[in-house]
Design a protein around this motif. Structure first.
Motif, mmCIF file in Angstrom:
data_model
loop_
_atom_site.group_PDB
_atom_site.id
_atom_site.type_symbol
_atom_site.label_atom_id
_atom_site.label_comp_id
_atom_site.label_asym_id
_atom_site.label_seq_id
_atom_site.Cartn_x
_atom_site.Cartn_y
_atom_site.Cartn_z
ATOM 1 N N SER A 1 0.854 -1.176 0.000
ATOM 2 C CA SER A 1 0.000 0.000 0.000
ATOM 3 C C SER A 1 0.893 1.230 0.000
ATOM 4 O O SER A 1 1.845 1.320 0.778
ATOM 5 N N CYS A 2 0.611 2.176 -0.885
ATOM 6 C CA CYS A 2 1.430 3.391 -0.991
ATOM 7 C C CYS A 2 0.763 4.590 -0.336
ATOM 8 O O CYS A 2 1.148 5.735 -0.580
ATOM 9 N N ALA A 3 -0.230 4.338 0.495
ATOM 10 C CA ALA A 3 -0.972 5.424 1.127
ATOM 11 C C ALA A 3 -0.092 6.268 2.039
ATOM 12 O O ALA A 3 -0.388 7.445 2.279
ATOM 13 N N ASN A 4 1.003 5.686 2.554
ATOM 14 C CA ASN A 4 1.856 6.432 3.481
ATOM 15 C C ASN A 4 2.965 7.213 2.781
ATOM 16 O O ASN A 4 3.775 7.870 3.431
ATOM 17 N N TYR A 5 3.033 7.178 1.447
ATOM 18 C CA TYR A 5 4.004 7.980 0.718
ATOM 19 C C TYR A 5 3.556 9.441 0.693
ATOM 20 O O TYR A 5 2.363 9.730 0.548
ATOM 21 N N HIS A 6 4.532 10.340 0.807
ATOM 22 C CA HIS A 6 4.229 11.759 0.668
ATOM 23 C C HIS A 6 3.678 12.024 -0.731
ATOM 24 O O HIS A 6 4.214 11.531 -1.720
ATOM 25 N N ASN A 7 2.563 12.756 -0.798
ATOM 26 C CA ASN A 7 1.911 13.132 -2.051
ATOM 27 C C ASN A 7 1.077 11.994 -2.654
ATOM 28 O O ASN A 7 0.683 12.058 -3.809
ATOM 29 N N LEU A 8 0.823 10.956 -1.866
ATOM 30 C CA LEU A 8 -0.110 9.905 -2.279
ATOM 31 C C LEU A 8 -1.169 9.734 -1.201
ATOM 32 O O LEU A 8 -1.150 10.425 -0.183
ATOM 33 N N GLY A 9 -2.086 8.821 -1.412
ATOM 34 C CA GLY A 9 -3.139 8.570 -0.437
ATOM 35 C C GLY A 9 -3.735 7.202 -0.644
ATOM 36 O O GLY A 9 -3.178 6.376 -1.389
ATOM 37 N N PRO A 10 -4.863 6.919 -0.038
ATOM 38 C CA PRO A 10 -5.507 5.605 -0.182
ATOM 39 C C PRO A 10 -5.818 5.284 -1.644
ATOM 40 O O PRO A 10 -6.126 6.166 -2.441
ATOM 41 N N GLY A 11 -5.696 4.024 -1.980
ATOM 42 C CA GLY A 11 -6.020 3.581 -3.335
ATOM 43 C C GLY A 11 -4.814 3.362 -4.221
ATOM 44 O O GLY A 11 -4.933 2.754 -5.287
ATOM 45 N N TYR A 12 -3.640 3.839 -3.792
ATOM 46 C CA TYR A 12 -2.421 3.648 -4.582
ATOM 47 C C TYR A 12 -1.661 2.423 -4.049
ATOM 48 O O TYR A 12 -1.459 2.280 -2.837
ATOM 49 N N TYR A 13 -1.210 1.566 -4.993
ATOM 50 C CA TYR A 13 -0.538 0.331 -4.611
ATOM 51 C C TYR A 13 0.637 0.056 -5.542
ATOM 52 O O TYR A 13 0.697 0.575 -6.663
#
Length: 362
Positions: A320-332
């Motif tokens: 899950s990439c939700a914790n990346y800066h400039n991303l959010g829920p739904g990105y993987y």
């Protein structure tokens, strides 16, 4: 309590609730696995563990320099690329650095460990997270370091060569260091791959980060390095850590890995084919896929909202990439693996989506 924020965590929970082993798509490791020659090299090197490792990695340096066609004095090895990254931060002690966002979290972690002020160039989703040439204008005289990942992690997007060259020239003009992470460049198709190695001799401002980890499926051995023509920086890197950070086993593993030319060719062909398969299947499932030029796929799939958690229950780990800066829920982000494993992942995603639809219907 410290929170681990990377993929590859197969230790916190070793099996699913019904006892199944996890298939780890959260870490981007070569699907062909550790080459047999590397296994043999590690086994044969055990007898050498009664001695301290060579602090200058002389044989490994010679082999790598020949493999990359660079002067051996450009190379510095560490306990994985992450170790080299933290040494670079300590050796350079930058005051103000520019990073892309989203990108690999440990750049910021290493920089903040030396109280560096981190600023972001936020990649635009509308531009598929590809940096525009206006990034050059974001680099000011206040910056003493710029960090780029090419192809970027997690997006898999490549930075256009002309943009890289302009950034390098801007860094020279203002006296800043440019660190380019090329750890995933080995998986990029040959017509798109662009390494900055040819600029090393002319630009001591340039540092390139590389690793054996993903290319040769040996993250547990820990072996990474950087390349730079800045000889003073080499000395500082040796001064900013222990002398024996690269074990006897890791050095011998690296030497053996560099002989695996057929393995590299097979890996390249496999990644090209399976990456296309996964991209097509994910798009058919309603995902928006971005870039993904490396051995992983970056995509957006807003429904179901808890995709990673539900896949984990089925025995599949994804990032899950939700914790990346400039991303959010739904990105993987998912690794590219063999066809059998890739089919299993796609089947599991289909089942999760169908269950979500039934739940909504009821």
């Amino acid at each position: 309590m410290y929170k681990y924020e990377h993929g590859g965590d197969i230790y916190t929970q070793e099996t699913t609730s019904d006892g199944k082993q996890f298939v780890d798509f959260s870490a981007n490791i070569n699907p062909l696995g550790l080459p047999n020659s590397v296994k043999e090299a590690v086994k044969n090197a055990l007898k050498g563990c009664v001695n301290y490792p060579d602090p200058f990695c002389r044989r490994l340096t010679k082999a790598t320099a020949e493999f990359l066609q660079v002067p051996p004095e450009y190379l510095f090895f560490g306990n994985g690329a992450a170790d080299v990254l933290f040494r670079l931060a300590l050796a350079l002690k930058p005051k103000r650095a520019l990073l892309m966002a989203p990108t690999f979290a440990d750049y910021e972690k290493a920089l903040r460990s030396v109280n560096c002020n981190v600023k972001y160039y936020e990649l635009d989703e509308a531009a598929d997270f590809v940096p525009h040439r206006d990034i050059v204008g974001k680099i000011t005289s206040r910056n003493d370091m710029v960090v780029l990942c090419n192809p970027n992690n997690p997006t898999g997007q490549l930075i256009p060569p002309i943009t890289l060259e302009r950034i390098l020239m801007k860094c020279r003009a203002i006296g800043a260091k440019l660190l380019v992470d090329e750890c995933f460049m080995d998986f990029v198709s040959q017509d798109k791959a662009f390494s900055m190695r040819k600029f090393l001799a002319e630009y001591p401002e340039l540092i390139i980060l590389k690793a054996f980890t993903k290319t040769f499926a040996m993250p547990g051995i820990r072996l990474g390095y950087c390349l730079t023509s800045d000889t003073e920086l080499h000395t500082k890197l040796h001064q900013c850590g222990q002398d024996w950070s690269v074990s006897v086993l890791a050095q011998e593993a690296g030497i053996a890995a560099l002989q695996e030319k057929e393995y590299l060719h097979e890996s390249y062909l496999l990644i090209q084919e399976e990456r296309k398969y996964l991209i097509k299947q994910l798009i058919n499932l309603g995902a928006k896929v971005y870039g993904s030029e490396a051995n992983y796929i970056f995509f957006y799939l807003p429904e179901p909202a808890n995709l990673a958690e539900q896949l984990k229950e089925q025995g599949y780990l994804i990032r899950s990439c939700a914790n990346y800066h400039n991303l959010g829920p739904g990105y993987y982000r998912v690794a590219v693996k063999t066809r059998v494993l890739n089919r299993g992942l796609i089947k599991a995603i289909k089942e999760v989506k169908q269950d979500a639809l039934l739940t909504d219907f009821n």
